[in-house]
Design a protein around this motif. Structure first.
Motif, PDB file in Angstrom:
ATOM      1  N   PHE A 291       0.834  -1.201   0.000  1.00  0.00           N
ATOM      2  CA  PHE A 291       0.000   0.000   0.000  1.00  0.00           C
ATOM      3  C   PHE A 291       0.869   1.250   0.000  1.00  0.00           C
ATOM      4  CE2 PHE A 291      -2.507   3.322   2.101  1.00  0.00           C
ATOM      5  CZ  PHE A 291      -3.714   3.236   1.429  1.00  0.00           C
ATOM      6  N   ALA A 292       1.882   1.266   0.867  1.00  0.00           N
ATOM      7  CA  ALA A 292       2.736   2.452   1.005  1.00  0.00           C
ATOM      8  C   ALA A 292       3.504   2.746  -0.264  1.00  0.00           C
ATOM      9  CB  ALA A 292       3.694   2.268   2.173  1.00  0.00           C
ATOM     10  N   GLU A 293       4.005   1.688  -0.917  1.00  0.00           N
ATOM     11  CA  GLU A 293       4.793   1.860  -2.132  1.00  0.00           C
ATOM     12  C   GLU A 293       3.926   1.839  -3.393  1.00  0.00           C
ATOM     13  OE1 GLU A 293       7.928  -1.022  -2.111  1.00  0.00           O
ATOM     14  OE2 GLU A 293       8.518  -0.525  -0.049  1.00  0.00           O
ATOM     15  N   SER A 294       2.610   1.666  -3.186  1.00  0.00           N
ATOM     16  CA  SER A 294       1.634   1.644  -4.281  1.00  0.00           C
ATOM     17  C   SER A 294       2.006   0.604  -5.342  1.00  0.00           C
ATOM     18  CB  SER A 294       1.511   3.038  -4.918  1.00  0.00           C
ATOM     19  OG  SER A 294       0.239   3.203  -5.504  1.00  0.00           O
ATOM     20  N   CYS A 295       2.212  -0.618  -4.885  1.00  0.00           N
ATOM     21  CA  CYS A 295       2.610  -1.712  -5.765  1.00  0.00           C
ATOM     22  C   CYS A 295       1.419  -2.233  -6.564  1.00  0.00           C
ATOM     23  CB  CYS A 295       3.226  -2.837  -4.931  1.00  0.00           C
ATOM     24  SG  CYS A 295       3.696  -4.281  -5.902  1.00  0.00           S
ATOM     25  N   ASN A 296       1.387  -1.918  -7.844  1.00  0.00           N
ATOM     26  CA  ASN A 296       0.285  -2.369  -8.697  1.00  0.00           C
ATOM     27  C   ASN A 296       0.219  -3.887  -8.803  1.00  0.00           C
ATOM     28  OD1 ASN A 296      -0.604   0.200  -9.259  1.00  0.00           O
ATOM     29  ND2 ASN A 296       0.475   0.363 -11.210  1.00  0.00           N
ATOM     30  N   SER A 297       1.364  -4.533  -8.893  1.00  0.00           N
ATOM     31  CA  SER A 297       1.388  -5.986  -9.075  1.00  0.00           C
ATOM     32  C   SER A 297       0.735  -6.695  -7.896  1.00  0.00           C
ATOM     33  CB  SER A 297       2.832  -6.476  -9.234  1.00  0.00           C
ATOM     34  OG  SER A 297       3.415  -5.927 -10.387  1.00  0.00           O
ATOM     35  N   ALA A 298       1.064  -6.258  -6.678  1.00  0.00           N
ATOM     36  CA  ALA A 298       0.490  -6.882  -5.487  1.00  0.00           C
ATOM     37  C   ALA A 298      -1.021  -6.689  -5.446  1.00  0.00           C
ATOM     38  CB  ALA A 298       1.136  -6.297  -4.230  1.00  0.00           C
ATOM     39  N   TYR A 299      -1.469  -5.486  -5.776  1.00  0.00           N
ATOM     40  CA  TYR A 299      -2.912  -5.224  -5.722  1.00  0.00           C
ATOM     41  C   TYR A 299      -3.661  -5.879  -6.877  1.00  0.00           C
ATOM     42  CZ  TYR A 299      -3.054  -2.519  -1.519  1.00  0.00           C
ATOM     43  OH  TYR A 299      -3.026  -2.169  -0.188  1.00  0.00           O
ATOM     44  N   ALA A 300      -3.027  -6.025  -8.005  1.00  0.00           N
ATOM     45  CA  ALA A 300      -3.629  -6.791  -9.106  1.00  0.00           C
ATOM     46  C   ALA A 300      -3.786  -8.250  -8.687  1.00  0.00           C
ATOM     47  CB  ALA A 300      -2.771  -6.682 -10.357  1.00  0.00           C
ATOM     48  N   HIS A 301      -2.786  -8.779  -8.016  1.00  0.00           N
ATOM     49  CA  HIS A 301      -2.833 -10.155  -7.509  1.00  0.00           C
ATOM     50  C   HIS A 301      -3.966 -10.307  -6.487  1.00  0.00           C
ATOM     51  CE1 HIS A 301      -1.331 -14.045  -6.128  1.00  0.00           C
ATOM     52  NE2 HIS A 301      -1.421 -13.576  -4.882  1.00  0.00           N
ATOM     53  N   ILE A 302      -4.086  -9.341  -5.587  1.00  0.00           N
ATOM     54  CA  ILE A 302      -5.156  -9.366  -4.578  1.00  0.00           C
ATOM     55  C   ILE A 302      -6.531  -9.323  -5.234  1.00  0.00           C
ATOM     56  CG2 ILE A 302      -6.260  -7.933  -2.807  1.00  0.00           C
ATOM     57  CD1 ILE A 302      -3.437  -7.205  -1.837  1.00  0.00           C
ATOM     58  N   ALA A 303      -6.674  -8.450  -6.226  1.00  0.00           N
ATOM     59  CA  ALA A 303      -7.986  -8.233  -6.844  1.00  0.00           C
ATOM     60  C   ALA A 303      -8.550  -9.505  -7.462  1.00  0.00           C
ATOM     61  CB  ALA A 303      -7.890  -7.124  -7.893  1.00  0.00           C
ATOM     62  N   LYS A 304      -7.683 -10.341  -7.989  1.00  0.00           N
ATOM     63  CA  LYS A 304      -8.150 -11.579  -8.627  1.00  0.00           C
ATOM     64  C   LYS A 304      -8.841 -12.514  -7.634  1.00  0.00           C
ATOM     65  CE  LYS A 304      -4.122 -12.565 -10.546  1.00  0.00           C
ATOM     66  NZ  LYS A 304      -3.120 -13.312 -11.347  1.00  0.00           N
ATOM     67  N   SER A 305      -8.520 -12.372  -6.365  1.00  0.00           N
ATOM     68  CA  SER A 305      -9.068 -13.285  -5.357  1.00  0.00           C
ATOM     69  C   SER A 305     -10.267 -12.726  -4.607  1.00  0.00           C
ATOM     70  CB  SER A 305      -7.976 -13.636  -4.332  1.00  0.00           C
ATOM     71  OG  SER A 305      -7.647 -12.485  -3.555  1.00  0.00           O
ATOM     72  N   LEU A 306     -10.635 -11.472  -4.847  1.00  0.00           N
ATOM     73  CA  LEU A 306     -11.679 -10.849  -4.041  1.00  0.00           C
ATOM     74  C   LEU A 306     -13.072 -11.322  -4.425  1.00  0.00           C
ATOM     75  CD1 LEU A 306     -10.403  -7.150  -3.820  1.00  0.00           C
ATOM     76  CD2 LEU A 306     -10.150  -9.001  -2.152  1.00  0.00           C
ATOM     77  N   ASP A 307     -13.950 -11.363  -3.428  1.00  0.00           N
ATOM     78  CA  ASP A 307     -15.345 -11.753  -3.633  1.00  0.00           C
ATOM     79  C   ASP A 307     -16.102 -10.581  -4.258  1.00  0.00           C
ATOM     80  OD1 ASP A 307     -17.797 -13.451  -3.066  1.00  0.00           O
ATOM     81  OD2 ASP A 307     -18.254 -11.676  -1.858  1.00  0.00           O
ATOM     82  N   ALA A 308     -16.707 -10.812  -5.399  1.00  0.00           N
ATOM     83  CA  ALA A 308     -17.362  -9.720  -6.133  1.00  0.00           C
ATOM     84  C   ALA A 308     -18.520  -9.119  -5.344  1.00  0.00           C
ATOM     85  CB  ALA A 308     -17.854 -10.223  -7.496  1.00  0.00           C
ATOM     86  N   LYS A 309     -19.341  -9.960  -4.738  1.00  0.00           N
ATOM     87  CA  LYS A 309     -20.483  -9.445  -3.982  1.00  0.00           C
ATOM     88  C   LYS A 309     -20.019  -8.645  -2.770  1.00  0.00           C
ATOM     89  CE  LYS A 309     -23.893 -12.938  -5.325  1.00  0.00           C
ATOM     90  NZ  LYS A 309     -24.805 -14.026  -4.856  1.00  0.00           N
ATOM     91  N   GLY A 310     -19.003  -9.151  -2.090  1.00  0.00           N
ATOM     92  CA  GLY A 310     -18.486  -8.442  -0.927  1.00  0.00           C
ATOM     93  C   GLY A 310     -17.875  -7.112  -1.297  1.00  0.00           C
TER      94      GLY A 310
END
Length: 502
Positions: free
Chosen positions: A293-312
């Motif tokens: 978050f602090a370094e604004s790492c796009n790769s890490a957040y792209a990786h996270i986004a793939k696993s998130l629950d759409a409804k949540g």
């Protein structure tokens, strides 16, 4: 024979009596049915009366100003025939708008600071906008001394309208306006603990004193000059959206979010082979959630986004004002968010880092920053501090009021910690080591697939002992990195507020 006749007569009388009783019973039944029908009708009319009275009270107490303040309501012209519109002033009494009367009786609305407060104060010809529109009923209502009003009526003079003392701060407005410099964009500054709006800047701007002369040019401009970008702008948020992605990841992984680890190699691949890159293909190495978050790492957040629950994720964003009318009495727009199970990996990844179909206004992001700073509680933002009559007597005063609990305290606590890390070790270190303490998130939002043109973002808040905290949202259009272009604007605002103001 006579006995038979007598008997028949007796029987007939009995029959007649029974028949008359039955008729009376039938009559009474009919009366009861009629009474029931009358009662039902009475209750229906009584219910309709209550509904009518309820709507009347709702209109008088809630909806009246909305309809009366419509720029197309001819009642405003009637009111203007009897009342000279009152002044709009800053929180320290500087006049932002007033009605000037020439020697021949001609009246003209003037704006002493020209372009500086153009969008928030608005204009009063060719329709109305800004506070001139939303607070018109207050400005064209007179609470002057009753004797003065009666005298004016008799002598056919206009009464003086009430004046509005706004929450706007001249010094903060000026430094925010000048901070944007030659760039188009928007700035908004709010006190999280009260909801007072201290500054609203939007560029390109206009001179409200020249609305009549420049009207055709203004409405035909391709730059949407009259559009208040701070409250109505729909911007791709870029990395400031990682605030929401982080919150959703936390919601789904409350017991394990601190264990998150990811090795950034400068990009994250989708299932179709597309690679979402970090800015400048930077490789952040091994990161946890806070450092990502602090370094604004796009790769890490792209990786996270793939696993998130759409409804949540959708429910979270709905609760954080996406798709909602924002609670400020000014022209505003609704933010947009879309994240579905059937989206491709690449769309999910793009959405997670604030690209995709997501659109937000600076006002929306400032409100989220307010809630984070205020331990999850969003106070209702407002621009009108007081209404006073022409003699300076206070007619009404706005009291700070809770609007909604946007976040639970554990959620706001996580974001406070992470936004502090952005300033300490991340992309906003320019704000480190000041007389005040800052928390924030930078963003660099690509605005077109065809080129690398970006808008620079900063969203955050500052605090210092003895001062009210302030939350700031800055967008600098077509500039570059948020750390390079948006943070300097925010820093000038923090410096002015915490270092030179009491």
């Amino acid at each position: 024979m006579s006995q038979n006749t007598h008997l028949k007569n007796m029987i007939n009388k009995i029959k007649d009596f029974l028949n008359s009783n039955q008729a009376e019973v039938d009559r009474q039944e009919n009366v009861k049915k009629s009474n029931k029908q009358y009662t039902v009708v009475m209750y229906i009319f009584f219910f309709m009366f209550l509904c009518l009275m309820g709507y009347f009270l709702y209109f008088q107490m809630v909806a009246r100003e909305k309809y009366v303040n419509s720029p197309y309501n001819s009642l405003q012209n009637v009111m203007a025939e009897h009342v000279d519109k009152g002044k709009i002033l800053t929180n320290d009494g500087r006049v932002l708008a007033e009605t000037q009367i020439s020697n021949d009786g001609t009246r003209k609305r003037v704006y002493p600071y020209n372009n500086l407060f153009a969008h928030v104060v608005g204009y009063d010809t060719h329709g109305k906008a800004g506070l001139e529109n939303k607070e018109n009923i207050k400005l064209t209502t007179s609470h002057d001394v009753m004797f003065t009003q009666l005298y004016n009526e008799v002598t056919q003079k206009k009464n003086k309208g009430d004046n509005i003392i706004t929450t706007l701060d001249y010094d903060i407005q000026k430094v925010a306006y000048e901070g944007l410099g030659k760039f188009d964009g928007a700035v908004i500054v709010i006190q999280p603990s009260t909801g007072k709006v201290l500054s609203i800047v939007s560029k390109p701007d206009f001179n409200p004193n020249l609305i009549d002369e420049n009207w055709k040019q203004l409405i035909s401009s391709t730059d949407s000059v009259l559009y208040n970008r701070a409250t109505q702008g729909k911007y791709t948020p870029g990395s400031v959206f990682k605030i929401f992605t982080t919150l959703e990841y936390y919601n789904e992984n409350k017991s394990t979010y601190k264990d998150f680890k990811y090795r950034c190699r400068g990009g994250e691949a989708a299932s179709n082979g597309y690679i979402l890159h970090d800015a400048g293909n930077e490789k952040h190495g091994l990161v946890n959630l806070k450092t990502a978050f602090a370094e604004s790492c796009n790769s890490a957040y792209a990786h996270i986004a793939k696993s998130l629950d759409a409804k949540g994720f959708t429910a979270l964003c709905d609760s954080l004002l996406f798709g909602k009318d924002l609670p400020l009495n000014l022209e505003t727009s609704k933010s947009k968010f879309s994240f579905n199970d059937n989206d491709s990996d690449f769309i999910k990844m793009s959405t997670g880092i604030g690209q995709g179909k997501t659109l937000v206004s600076p006002l929306h992001m400032a409100l989220v920053a307010c809630a984070i700073d205020n331990n999850g509680i969003l106070m209702k933002p407002y621009l009108v501090d007081k209404v006073q009559n022409a003699n300076g007597d206070t007619i009404s005063e706005t009291k700070p009021k809770k609007y909604k609990e946007l976040l639970e305290q554990n959620q706001s606590g996580i974001m406070q910690e992470y936004m502090e890390e952005v300033v300490k070790e991340g992309t906003a270190t320019r704000l480190k080591g000041q007389s005040y303490k800052c928390f924030g998130k930078t963003g660099t939002a690509q605005i077109a697939d065809s080129d690398d043109t970006t808008n620079a973002w900063f969203v955050g808040y500052g605090k210092k002992e003895g001062y009210e905290d302030i939350a700031v949202a800055v967008v600098v259009e077509k500039s570059g990195y948020g750390s390079k272009y948006a943070i300097p604007v925010a820093k000038k605002i923090f410096d002015k507020y915490f270092n030179t103001k009491n």
